[in-house]
Enzyme design. Structure first.
Site: not given
Ligand code: PHB
Length: 390
Positions: A296, A203, A292, A384, A75
């Protein structure tokens, strides 16, 4: 009858940290034994997050049989969405790196298969109950197997990679010795059968709270929305879940499909006060947990053990104590950067239950100042995708 064994490094926990550490040690010619209270099936089926930093992927890709480049998807950006508009953060353009979407349990299947094929002594269903001799040069893990038979592993070094309820942390310094932050919200997570709603992760900050539109594969998607920590995952109908998600991602129409798993993830920030005591160390979730939002968790666990493997090589192969004496400080540098990044992403995107109009308008100002500035976007992209390993 107690079964007693000796090894160079005794590891509690066959998660990403323990397995990657045993791999790196084996490459250096150092023997280890891993104990885990769970079965192999449990480890391989626990759903966790799915974003890997470039550095984590580069390491996993060197392991025999890894599918990270086959099943994983690169990605090159994410979308930050607020006030009904999306803003792309272009990772390679800003930070020169990408991330990979590769679910943690798939990475664990690869790691377990590789370690077992290499002859790793890896014992499932063995529960560590104590660590003895913490102040000596031969610490010992006291454990019991599924049949109730006591197991003792004596080692030159003990590593706790045994998750947030770590027995090794407790033996070192008491279970709660550390720095905490609780958050007044949690995530409601779903897995559903549907096509992706977008090419990249979204997000989204909305007046009703945060949502994350993530992915698992071309046919399975993972999505989350901010909820009350006391929420009951079973209480909402599928229609209510979709309404909530659609409302939290204004401007995008999500592709809906049958929901086959749901869970409420409570989250907090934690860093243990001591990461090492003599010849005992803790890594991964045993040493720290992050919310989450910044993705990280597993990446930080891998970073801890890359540094620890180098320090153990120096200690056990060359009797050089310098690197192990510096390990906790080196690991802590990255841990606190990741703690800050995870806290920042969380507080910038979620809506606190008691948020005032001031808080809400300030938050939109913060989001605009990030996406409208190349420096702001670069800061996000660097954090990130993961800072380079020292
Ligand atoms: C997930 O796909 O579970 C996931 C992806 C990004 C995040 C947290 C969880 O920041």
């Amino acid at each position: 009858m107690t079964s007693a064994v000796r090894t160079q490094v005794a590891i509690v926990g066959a998660g990403p940290a323990g397995l990657v550490l045993s791999h790196l040690l084996a490459e250096a010619g150092i023997d280890s034994i891993i104990l885990d209270q769970r079965s192999r099936e449990d480890i391989e089926s626990t759903i966790r997050a799915g974003i890997l930093e470039q550095g984590t992927v580069d390491l996993l890709a060197t392991i025999e049989g890894s599918r990270v480049h086959i099943v994983g998807q690169r990605h090159d950006g994410i979308e930050l969405r607020f006030e009904g508009a999306g803003h792309r953060i272009d990772f390679p353009g800003l930070a020169g790196r990408s991330v990979w979407l590769y679910p943690q349990h798939e990475a664990l299947k690869d790691l377990l298969a590789a370690r077992l094929a290499a002859g790793q002594d890896l014992r499932f269903g063995v529960t560590a109950t104590a660590v003895e001799g913490v102040d000596t040069t031969s610490p010992r893990i006291v454990a019991v197997d599924d049949a109730g038979v006591p197991v003792e592993v004596e080692a030159d070094f003990v590593v706790g990679a045994d998750g947030s309820h770590s027995v090794v942390r407790k033996a070192m310094s008491g279970s709660h010795a550390g720095y905490f932050r609780e958050y007044p919200f949690a995530w409601f997570g779903i897995l559903c059968e549907a096509a992706p709603s977008a090419d990249e992760l979204i997000y989204s900050n909305s007046p009703d709270g945060f949502a994350l539109i993530s992915q698992r594969s071309p046919t399975v998607q993972r999505m989350y929305f901010q909820c009350d920590p006391a929420a009951d995952a079973g209480a909402m109908s599928e229609a209510e879940i979709w309404d909530t998600l659609q409302q939290r991602v204004p401007g995008t129409t999500l592709v809906e499909g049958p929901i086959f798993q749901r869970d409420v993830l409570r989250f907090r920030s934690f860093v243990a006060r001591d990461l090492r005591h003599g010849r005992v160390a803790i890594v991964g979730d045993a040493a720290h947990t992050v919310p989450p939002t910044g993705a990280k968790g597993m990446n930080l666990a891998v970073a801890d053990v890359i540094l620890l493997a180098r320090a153990l090589e120096a200690l056990l192969l060359r009797s050089d104590e310098g690197p192990i004496d510096g390990w906790a400080d080196a690991a802590r540098d990255r841990i606190w950067k990741a703690q800050h990044f995870s806290w920042w992403m969380t507080s910038m995107l979620h809506v606190a239950p008691d948020a005032s109009d001031f808080d809400r308008l300030r938050q939109l100002g913060e989001l605009r100042s990030v996406v409208e500035s190349e420096a702001g976007r670069t800061y996000l992209a660097e954090g990130y995708t993961g800072w380079p390993m020292g």
